[in-house]
Scaffold this motif. Structure first.
Motif, mmCIF file in Angstrom:
data_model
loop_
_atom_site.group_PDB
_atom_site.id
_atom_site.type_symbol
_atom_site.label_atom_id
_atom_site.label_comp_id
_atom_site.label_asym_id
_atom_site.label_seq_id
_atom_site.Cartn_x
_atom_site.Cartn_y
_atom_site.Cartn_z
ATOM 1 N N VAL A 179 0.852 -1.190 0.000
ATOM 2 C CA VAL A 179 0.000 0.000 0.000
ATOM 3 C C VAL A 179 0.890 1.243 0.000
ATOM 4 O O VAL A 179 0.617 2.224 -0.693
ATOM 5 N N SER A 180 1.977 1.190 0.742
ATOM 6 C CA SER A 180 2.899 2.324 0.798
ATOM 7 C C SER A 180 3.497 2.646 -0.573
ATOM 8 O O SER A 180 3.462 3.794 -1.019
ATOM 9 N N VAL A 181 4.017 1.653 -1.287
ATOM 10 C CA VAL A 181 4.613 1.974 -2.597
ATOM 11 C C VAL A 181 3.533 2.422 -3.589
ATOM 12 O O VAL A 181 3.775 3.288 -4.432
ATOM 13 N N MET A 182 2.339 1.856 -3.475
ATOM 14 C CA MET A 182 1.256 2.288 -4.367
ATOM 15 C C MET A 182 0.906 3.747 -4.099
ATOM 16 O O MET A 182 0.702 4.531 -5.021
ATOM 17 N N PHE A 183 0.874 4.106 -2.811
ATOM 18 C CA PHE A 183 0.554 5.489 -2.459
ATOM 19 C C PHE A 183 1.636 6.452 -2.952
ATOM 20 O O PHE A 183 1.339 7.464 -3.583
ATOM 21 N N THR A 252 17.544 10.857 5.097
ATOM 22 C CA THR A 252 17.997 9.523 4.712
ATOM 23 C C THR A 252 18.848 8.854 5.790
ATOM 24 O O THR A 252 18.572 7.712 6.157
ATOM 25 N N PRO A 253 19.877 9.526 6.309
ATOM 26 C CA PRO A 253 20.687 8.850 7.335
ATOM 27 C C PRO A 253 19.890 8.480 8.583
ATOM 28 O O PRO A 253 20.082 7.394 9.135
ATOM 29 N N ILE A 254 18.961 9.352 8.994
ATOM 30 C CA ILE A 254 18.208 9.049 10.216
ATOM 31 C C ILE A 254 17.316 7.823 10.000
ATOM 32 O O ILE A 254 17.325 6.869 10.785
ATOM 33 N N LEU A 255 16.540 7.844 8.926
ATOM 34 C CA LEU A 255 15.622 6.728 8.688
ATOM 35 C C LEU A 255 16.372 5.423 8.431
ATOM 36 O O LEU A 255 15.940 4.358 8.858
ATOM 37 N N THR A 256 17.496 5.521 7.724
ATOM 38 C CA THR A 256 18.244 4.311 7.439
ATOM 39 C C THR A 256 18.869 3.752 8.715
ATOM 40 O O THR A 256 18.938 2.544 8.903
ATOM 41 N N TYR A 257 19.287 4.636 9.599
ATOM 42 C CA TYR A 257 19.816 4.161 10.877
ATOM 43 C C TYR A 257 18.732 3.391 11.639
ATOM 44 O O TYR A 257 18.974 2.320 12.177
ATOM 45 N N TRP A 263 13.211 1.400 4.271
ATOM 46 C CA TRP A 263 12.243 2.512 4.351
ATOM 47 C C TRP A 263 12.131 3.169 2.990
ATOM 48 O O TRP A 263 11.053 3.637 2.623
ATOM 49 N N TYR A 264 13.237 3.205 2.242
ATOM 50 C CA TYR A 264 13.198 3.820 0.923
ATOM 51 C C TYR A 264 12.961 2.783 -0.176
ATOM 52 O O TYR A 264 12.011 2.876 -0.937
ATOM 53 N N CYS A 265 13.836 1.778 -0.230
ATOM 54 C CA CYS A 265 13.885 0.903 -1.405
ATOM 55 C C CYS A 265 12.635 0.059 -1.603
ATOM 56 O O CYS A 265 12.291 -0.258 -2.735
ATOM 57 N N SER A 266 11.982 -0.361 -0.537
ATOM 58 C CA SER A 266 10.815 -1.207 -0.748
ATOM 59 C C SER A 266 9.548 -0.626 -0.139
ATOM 60 O O SER A 266 8.523 -1.297 -0.078
ATOM 61 N N VAL A 484 17.014 -4.988 0.577
ATOM 62 C CA VAL A 484 16.026 -3.908 0.533
ATOM 63 C C VAL A 484 14.874 -4.157 1.497
ATOM 64 O O VAL A 484 13.904 -3.414 1.515
ATOM 65 N N GLY A 485 14.957 -5.241 2.266
ATOM 66 C CA GLY A 485 13.945 -5.477 3.301
ATOM 67 C C GLY A 485 12.558 -5.747 2.761
ATOM 68 O O GLY A 485 11.567 -5.354 3.360
ATOM 69 N N CYS A 486 12.475 -6.450 1.635
ATOM 70 C CA CYS A 486 11.158 -6.731 1.064
ATOM 71 C C CYS A 486 10.401 -7.739 1.919
ATOM 72 O O CYS A 486 9.179 -7.808 1.852
#
Lengths: 529, 432
Positions: A179-183, A252-257, A263-266, A484-486
């Motif tokens: 749902v997130s990627v669709m949004f 990006t660094p905060i969320l990736t940490y 959070w981004y890739c998938s 990518v944490g799919c």
């Protein structure tokens, strides 16, 4: 096995065969595509709005009906039945047909847009003209080849997203993520930029900006024409420009940490979104060999260096020399880049040297030396920054990486190389996120004690080509730059061995490193390294 | 250089080889008649179902073996001459060893049913069995119905496999409920319903009487003992358990029972010959374990243990807390510690089942002390490490139920059921 039919037909026996609902769905979907194709051959549709609507609805409905045929009435669970028997998904005849068709589409899109009906002067014709009504509705402007592409791309993520959700309806992580990627695709990549275009006037002219498309994936974000229009559009424009910079250096660094690159890739990215939805039937085709992994590391980090050099060169061309006019001069900028990269390198070297493999050390040192040397050449009086002309750097990056790699190879070859070729081998954004995920992040995939039976489902269905099993069967956590944490490895595991988690940095990589269930004394012997 | 020869390239033999290589420089040879390379036997079903190809079931890339100087030989050992430490191959040829590890695994049980050796009758254990299955049951045209005999883990896997090709399956289970020799009744009955939901014709309390041949010597039907019913079929799957694959050892001088008899050091009665995995039989059962453990994990642990012994650090096979796992169609199962089908003396079961009929747990408690003895979990993943620790710490069931959420291993965003379980547990305690 010898007795399996190797024919090219869509019929055959279950689980290879399509059922009647799926056959009808295929016809409907292809009919929708056929309308677009006919427009490409300059068949003039009398009522473009009507025919475009019919076409797009047919494609969407066809895909959704196909999913219904596949999953309706099935008990929920992992149903990868016949994936390796079907010619579309085992690099068979239909796989190659699809691959060649997609590749052809990308070549036309990027290099021969006139065949789609793009006219530099005058009205659009062909396919692009067919999309004019929708474009006018959204932004008020006629369509371009990119509008056609964006529309089809969004429909693909939306319709195949529904298929994906249906397939994994027992798995809440997959449902929410999809749902997130669709949004993000529908709102951020498609609708918002079109609406923003409506606000443009002579005094206010924002460039087309998909806010979630972060530099360096969005490699042209800081080019002169964009920065000029940001600045000329007052505070709103400036806010967008600042957001672009903050995106990569702060958000990006905060969320990736906290969550890893997923959070981004998938969850957000459009490339990832297409790979996870339309690309899902091809995820198992990624190469899992050790060689592929070695190639991956060199290629993706080389692209990252390329984009850093290219962007630095491009920005420096439009910066002036006079500090009185503007504080950010060419020299300040170049020295700043050099200092930033050196400090970043030194920090990684100081804190994380133990975790770098030999080739990573060579690569890091080599590339740093090259970049600093190129910067040095500039200050030694060489005219061009980095020897090369910025414009030719930009052009070759746009051609090689932006078009050929991410589009033609990355997406066109889904049915041959799997769905994440671009994300794995090419995307510089993924490279940055991956470096951080490997070195400074709480994310890992945890292995559940000694429960692994080495079956190989996790590795087979990893779209990034990670040999997940190699870690799981040793009881080790999986911490890989490319992940990518799919969540599919965890989903397909028949024994509940894998779990995506955010946890403390301590002990993150080694995990238990103990195959539980065994004698404790023996385990200390086995782990005595 | 000492030559270690391992017969069998399954998880036991390969674990032994890998750990011997980690610990030493000895010459290592693995012999297999089945395949050139190690593959995951438990993944055979996924090849037939089209989830994976054979190559995906190999846990190590092919270069792994030469890189680690582990020699692979494709041959069938027909005889062992322990006097001069020599192996004889079925196709002629011999090989000498200094130390020998027997890790030949299992073969499907046959209980003397009439017709059990007809064409179209087979078990499901080896790679060759899978090839056979592709011949016997490639699709629903060739195989109009399959009958599976034996309600255990392999039987239900075979049913799932055939189901993916839309082949109608009749599943004969001797017990009154699926795998009820192992699973408590609440769980077992839930799985019965799950099997039927997949349109499998499940016949409980049903035994095979005989298999009838056609004029070509192929199975054409089975007769059910209890009802005398004749069922036409093209495939009969024999999945009533497995037994050690040791026929070739008959005259070797190695002591045999049902399996190769070994002591706690996994040594046979013959010097320098060891046995591990499915084919090994302990003289005395270890704790609640069976003397023959035909499980992936125990095979791996025995391989790790025997490697230590062979490399000069003689140690006993001392498995830790029991654990296992399986998947029944779409329902995953994990177990930690001991939960028996019927509570034994001084034991009591707490059972909770979710209303959707796909998730349940059973906890076994020692009545006199309240000590937690083990858990079966269906449809909820739980952490091995946490239960291993709780078992070692001898926690009470009260404590385990209270802290159950710490053991949850389901993916993120999954619904949690611990509070429901807790409430049900307290309800039961109040009522009791």
């Amino acid at each position: 096995m010898s007795t399996i039919q190797r024919d090219m037909s869509l019929t055959g026996q279950p689980p290879k065969a399509l059922n009647s609902v799926q056959k009808i769905a295929t016809v409907i979907g292809l009919a929708g595509l056929a309308i677009i194709t006919l427009a490409g051959f300059n068949v003039d549709f009398p009522n473009k709005t009507l025919w475009l609507t019919i076409s797009l609805l047919a494609i969407t409905f066809g895909i959704i009906l196909f999913a219904r045929g596949a999953y309706q009435g099935q008990i929920e669970g992992i149903k990868n039945h016949g994936v390796w028997f079907k010619s579309i998904s085992n690099r068979g005849f239909w796989g190659w047909v699809a691959g060649i068709a997609l590749t052809g589409f990308y070549i036309i899109l990027y290099f021969f847009a006139e065949y789609l009906g793009l006219n530099s002067d005058g009205e659009n014709t062909g396919i692009i003209a067919l999309f004019d009504p929708l474009s006018r509705l959204l932004s008020g402007n006629p369509a371009s080849q990119w509008f056609v592409y964006g529309t089809l791309y969004t429909i693909a993520i939306f319709a195949f997203g529904i298929k994906f959700i249906w397939k994994y309806r027992h798995n809440r992580y997959e449902k929410i993520r999809t749902v997130s990627v669709m949004f993000f695709q529908t709102a951020f990549a498609f609708l918002i930029p079109e609406f923003m275009a409506r606000l443009n006037s002579d005094s206010f002219n924002l460039p087309y900006y998909d806010l979630k498309n972060i530099w360096p994936l969005n490699y042209y974000n800081f080019e002169q024409y964009r920065v000029d229009s940001f600045i000329s559009s007052g505070e709103v424009g400036l806010a967008f420009l600042i957001f672009g910079i903050v995106s990569i250096f702060v958000i990006t660094p905060i969320l990736t940490y906290k969550y890893g690159k997923r959070w981004y890739c998938s969850w957000v990215c459009g490339c990832g979104g297409l790979a996870e939805t339309a690309g899902d039937p091809f995820r198992h085709l990624s190469d899992k060999s050790m060689n592929a992994w070695k190639i991956e590391r060199w290629v993706i980090h080389s692209v990252l260096v390329f984009v850093v050099v290219m962007t630095t060169a491009v920005i420096s061309t439009y910066l002036g020399y006079d500090p009185n006019k503007y504080w950010l001069t060419k020299d300040v900028f170049l020295i700043g880049v050099g200092v930033f990269l050196t400090v970043l390198f030194a920090a990684i070297w100081y804190f994380k040297r133990e975790e770098l493999e030999k080739d990573a050390r060579y690569g890091a040192i080599g590339y740093l030396v090259i970049i600093i040397a190129l910067l040095g050449l500039h200050f030694s009086g060489q005219g061009n920054v980095f020897i090369f002309e910025a414009e030719s750097l930009r052009k070759s990056y746009g051609f090689l990486i932006g078009a050929v790699f991410s589009g033609v190879i990355g997406t066109g070859f889904y049915p041959i190389f799997g769905s994440r070729v671009w994300c794995r081998f090419g995307c510089p954004m993924a490279a940055i996120l991956g470096l951080q995920q490997r070195l400074f992040s709480k994310f890992r995939i945890t292995t559940n004690g000694g429960q692994c039976i080495s079956c190989g489902n996790c590795s087979t269905y990893c779209e990034m080509g990670i040999d997940v099993r190699a870690y799981a069967q040793k009881g080790e956590n999986i911490v890989r730059a490319s992940c990518v944490g799919c969540g599919i490895c965890s989903a397909v595991c028949p024994r509940g061995v894998l779990k995506l988690e955010n946890g403390p940095m301590e002990g993150r990589i080694e995990g238990n490193d103990v195959l539980l269930g065994n004698d404790v004394d023996l385990m200390s012997l086995v782990n005595n390294k | 250089m000492e030559h270690i020869v391992i017969i069998g390239n399954g998880i036991s033999g390969v674990s032994a080889a890998r750990h011997i290589r980690k610990l030493s420089d000895k010459k290592i040879t693995i012999i297999s008649a089945e395949t050139d390379h190690f593959f995951s036997r438990t993944a055979l079903m996924y090849i037939y179902m089209g989830h994976m190809k054979y190559e995906h079931t190999k846990p190590y890339e092919d270069y792994f073996w030469s890189k680690n100087r582990i020699e692979l030989k494709r041959a069938y050992v027909s005889k062992i001459n322990s006097g001069n430490k020599e192996l004889h191959f079925a196709d002629g040829g011999t090989m000498n060893y200094d130390k020998l590890i027997i890790a030949t695994g299992s073969k499907p049980n046959k209980f003397g049913w009439p017709g059990q050796d007809l064409d179209g009758v087979q078990g499901l254990y080896s790679f060759q069995d899978l090839e056979q299955l592709e011949k016997n049951a490639p699709n629903k045209e060739v195989c109009k119905r399959a009958v599976i005999v034996g309600g255990g883990l392999i039987g239900i896997e075979l049913a799932e496999m055939l189901h993916t090709r839309n082949i109608p399956v009749t599943f004969l289970v001797r017990e009154s409920s699926f795998w009820h020799g192992v699973l408590p009744i609440g769980e077992s009955e839930m799985i019965n319903r799950h099997i039927k939901n997949h349109h499998i014709d499940l016949r409980l309390s049903s035994n095979l009487k005989e298999i009838l041949p056609d004029e070509n010597g192929r199975a054409r039907a089975v007769i059910i003992q209890e009802t005398g019913e004749e069922l036409a079929c093209d495939l009969v799957g024999l999945t009533a358990g497995v037994s050690p694959n040791i026929d070739f050892l008959k005259d070797s001088g190695i002591e045999l029972g049902r399996g190769v008899k070994v002591n706690r050091f996994l040594e046979t009665n013959v010097n320098d010959i060891y046995a591990i995995g499915d084919c090994a039989e302990q003289h005395e059962p270890i704790g609640n374990r069976r003397p023959i453990e035909a499980v992936w994990y125990t095979g791996r642990m025995m391989g790790e243990t025997v490697a230590q012994t062979i490399c000069g650090n003689r140690i006993e096979y001392k498995p830790g807390h029991w654990f296992n796992s399986a998947k029944f169609f779409d329902i995953e199962y994990q177990t930690y510690g001991w939960v028996f089908a019927q509570p034994r003396e001084n034991e009591t079961h707490f059972h909770w089942k979710h209303e959707d009929d796909t998730k349940c747990i059973t906890i076994n408690t020692e009545i006199s002390t309240g000590k937690f003895l083990g858990i079966n979990t269906f449809g909820i993943r739980m952490r091995h490490e946490v239960f291993d620790r709780w078992l070692t710490e001898e926690r009470s069931t009260e404590y385990v139920v209270e802290h159950l959420v710490e053991a949850n291993f389901d993916p993120e965003f999954y619904k949690k059921f611990e509070s429901q379980i807790k409430a049900a547990f307290h309800q039961q305690t109040v009522n009791a």
